[in-house]
Design a protein around this motif. Structure first.
Motif, PDB file in Angstrom:
ATOM      1  N   CYS A   1       0.807  -1.236   0.000  1.00  0.00           N
ATOM      2  CA  CYS A   1       0.000   0.000   0.000  1.00  0.00           C
ATOM      3  C   CYS A   1       0.833   1.275   0.000  1.00  0.00           C
ATOM      4  O   CYS A   1       0.300   2.369  -0.170  1.00  0.00           O
TER       5      CYS A   1
ATOM      6  N   ASP B   1      -5.910   4.798  15.273  1.00  0.00           N
ATOM      7  CA  ASP B   1      -6.520   4.118  14.120  1.00  0.00           C
ATOM      8  C   ASP B   1      -6.160   2.627  14.125  1.00  0.00           C
ATOM      9  O   ASP B   1      -6.996   1.768  13.852  1.00  0.00           O
TER      10      ASP B   1
ATOM     11  N   GLY C   1      -5.370  -4.670   7.408  1.00  0.00           N
ATOM     12  CA  GLY C   1      -5.857  -3.308   7.631  1.00  0.00           C
ATOM     13  C   GLY C   1      -4.843  -2.451   8.361  1.00  0.00           C
ATOM     14  O   GLY C   1      -4.616  -1.287   8.017  1.00  0.00           O
TER      15      GLY C   1
ATOM     16  N   ALA D   1      -2.018  -1.492   5.979  1.00  0.00           N
ATOM     17  CA  ALA D   1      -2.446  -0.410   5.074  1.00  0.00           C
ATOM     18  C   ALA D   1      -2.527   0.920   5.813  1.00  0.00           C
ATOM     19  O   ALA D   1      -2.092   1.953   5.304  1.00  0.00           O
ATOM     20  N   ALA D   2      -3.071   0.909   7.043  1.00  0.00           N
ATOM     21  CA  ALA D   2      -3.206   2.148   7.832  1.00  0.00           C
ATOM     22  C   ALA D   2      -1.839   2.728   8.187  1.00  0.00           C
ATOM     23  O   ALA D   2      -1.641   3.943   8.158  1.00  0.00           O
TER      24      ALA D   2
ATOM     25  N   ASN E   1      -3.026   4.838   4.318  1.00  0.00           N
ATOM     26  CA  ASN E   1      -4.413   4.681   3.849  1.00  0.00           C
ATOM     27  C   ASN E   1      -4.751   5.528   2.627  1.00  0.00           C
ATOM     28  O   ASN E   1      -5.699   6.309   2.639  1.00  0.00           O
ATOM     29  N   GLN E   2      -3.981   5.397   1.560  1.00  0.00           N
ATOM     30  CA  GLN E   2      -4.280   6.133   0.329  1.00  0.00           C
ATOM     31  C   GLN E   2      -5.364   5.419  -0.467  1.00  0.00           C
ATOM     32  O   GLN E   2      -5.361   4.200  -0.585  1.00  0.00           O
TER      33      GLN E   2
ATOM     34  N   GLY F   1      -8.459   4.720   0.071  1.00  0.00           N
ATOM     35  CA  GLY F   1      -9.275   3.733   0.783  1.00  0.00           C
ATOM     36  C   GLY F   1      -8.622   2.379   0.892  1.00  0.00           C
ATOM     37  O   GLY F   1      -9.305   1.351   0.920  1.00  0.00           O
ATOM     38  N   ALA F   2      -7.272   2.365   0.965  1.00  0.00           N
ATOM     39  CA  ALA F   2      -6.536   1.095   0.987  1.00  0.00           C
ATOM     40  C   ALA F   2      -6.870   0.238   2.203  1.00  0.00           C
ATOM     41  O   ALA F   2      -6.868  -0.994   2.115  1.00  0.00           O
ATOM     42  N   VAL F   3      -7.184   0.872   3.355  1.00  0.00           N
ATOM     43  CA  VAL F   3      -7.458   0.103   4.576  1.00  0.00           C
ATOM     44  C   VAL F   3      -8.677  -0.797   4.388  1.00  0.00           C
ATOM     45  O   VAL F   3      -8.642  -1.991   4.681  1.00  0.00           O
ATOM     46  N   GLN F   4      -9.743  -0.209   3.873  1.00  0.00           N
ATOM     47  CA  GLN F   4     -10.981  -0.973   3.668  1.00  0.00           C
ATOM     48  C   GLN F   4     -10.761  -2.126   2.677  1.00  0.00           C
ATOM     49  O   GLN F   4     -11.205  -3.245   2.899  1.00  0.00           O
TER      50      GLN F   4
ATOM     51  N   GLN G   1      -8.598  -4.788   4.309  1.00  0.00           N
ATOM     52  CA  GLN G   1      -9.346  -5.549   5.324  1.00  0.00           C
ATOM     53  C   GLN G   1     -10.245  -6.592   4.660  1.00  0.00           C
ATOM     54  O   GLN G   1     -10.338  -7.730   5.129  1.00  0.00           O
TER      55      GLN G   1
END
Length: 324
Positions: free
Chosen positions: A61, A132, A182, A185-186, A190-191, A193-196, A199
């Motif tokens: 990410c 986060d 997640g 990515a965070a 988190n560019q 919406g990478a976290v979602q 996950q």
């Protein structure tokens, strides 16, 4: 050629080595008994797949940062706390071939050690403002507890449907791998919406991972896990659920009676295993596992190609091809 964890780990080999040092340091304490137990816990670490998911997700990410190391430590601390408590609940004397903490130091000390690990994880995040990351991992621990309780509730009545089974493994297993991805990515920023996305990717991997684990119970391969251990514990897994769905009313009643009242009889357990194999329960579970694997790969394809993404893809492949 079979994938080896050492090769998959190659792009993050130095980071994993550094993480090992940082994690050992985070476990240090001035209380002699506690320090002895912490050293014992660190020594019996497994394949370290959880930290690998964190670091490879971060690399996929964006870039690996100090926050990534803290995120991986947080997951290890909180997950280890749940395992120590699980062993007390299950009255288990072994974990991964080693004596459990409660077997060596008794339940009271094991519960306090679990509490200590939990608080170390919370403080690691709070002291560094990683709120986060803390939210992602705390959500996973909550889901894992709910999933375990849901499974216990259903084990009493043996009325698990395929949908309920998916919900149990999503909470119990998939939520943890989802949190690893997640958190990675965070920690990378988190560019887009990478976290979602990560996950969801981790959740699909976790579903495939657990179905693979459930297949081992039917002797799919030699894993050192006693055959029928889930049946002995009255755990209704996908191969058995599907086999029962396809059975006649009388056959279903007979098999459920064996699971409920003869789950300590090896001959009866083998009878259940043979029933599942003859009903195509294993083939069905393998198809579902492959479906989750392909869905995970589709999500991963949205990310830019890199050595981290390649290794992450290989790590997923390893989870569904492993022999133990």
């Amino acid at each position: 050629m079979a994938l080896k964890l050492r090769d998959i780990k190659a792009p993050i080999a130095s980071e994993m080595e550094e993480f090992e040092k940082k994690f050992r340091a985070s476990m240090k304490t001035k209380v002699l008994l506690l320090d002895k137990i912490m050293s014992y816990i660190v020594k019996r670490k497994g394949k370290q797949m959880r930290p690998m998911f964190v670091f490879l997700s971060a690399g996929t990410c964006g870039s690996i940062s100090e926050s990534t190391y803290r995120g991986a430590s947080l997951i290890e601390l909180l997950h280890t706390a749940t395992l120590v408590h699980d062993d007390v609940v299950d009255d288990a004397n072994y974990r991964r071939g080693f004596f459990s903490v409660n077997a060596l130091w008794k339940n009271k000390i094991a519960v306090l050690v679990g509490d200590y690990l939990l608080s170390r994880g919370l403080l690691l995040s709070v002291d560094n403002g990683d709120y986060d990351l803390l939210k992602i991992v705390s959500d996973a621990v909550k889901l894992m507890s709910e999933g375990e309780l849901l499974q216990m509730e259903k084990a009493r009545r043996l009325d698990i449907t395929e949908e309920v089974y998916y919900e149990i493994i999503r909470q119990k297993t998939a939520s943890l791998i989802a949190s690893c991805c997640g958190v990675g990515a965070a920690s990378a920023g988190n560019q887009n919406g990478a976290v979602q996305k990560m996950q969801l990717f981790g959740e699909k991997v976790g579903m495939a991972f657990q179905i693979k684990d459930d297949l081992f119970d039917y002797g799919e391969t030699e894993v050192g896990k006693p055959l029928g251990i889930d049946i002995r514990e009255k755990k209704m897994t996908l191969p058995l659920i599907k086999a029962l769905e396809r059975a006649s009313w009388m056959e279903k009643r007979r098999i459920l009676n064996l699971v409920k009242n003869h789950n300590d009889n090896t001959r009866k357990i083998n009878e259940i295993i043979d029933f599942v194999k003859a009903s195509g329960g294993l083939e069905y579970a393998q198809e579902v596992m492959q479906q989750y694997y392909h869905e995970a790969m589709e999500i991963l394809n949205d990310f830019e190609d890199s050595q981290y993404k390649t290794s992450l893809s290989q790590l997923v492949q390893f989870t569904i091809e492993r022999n133990k």
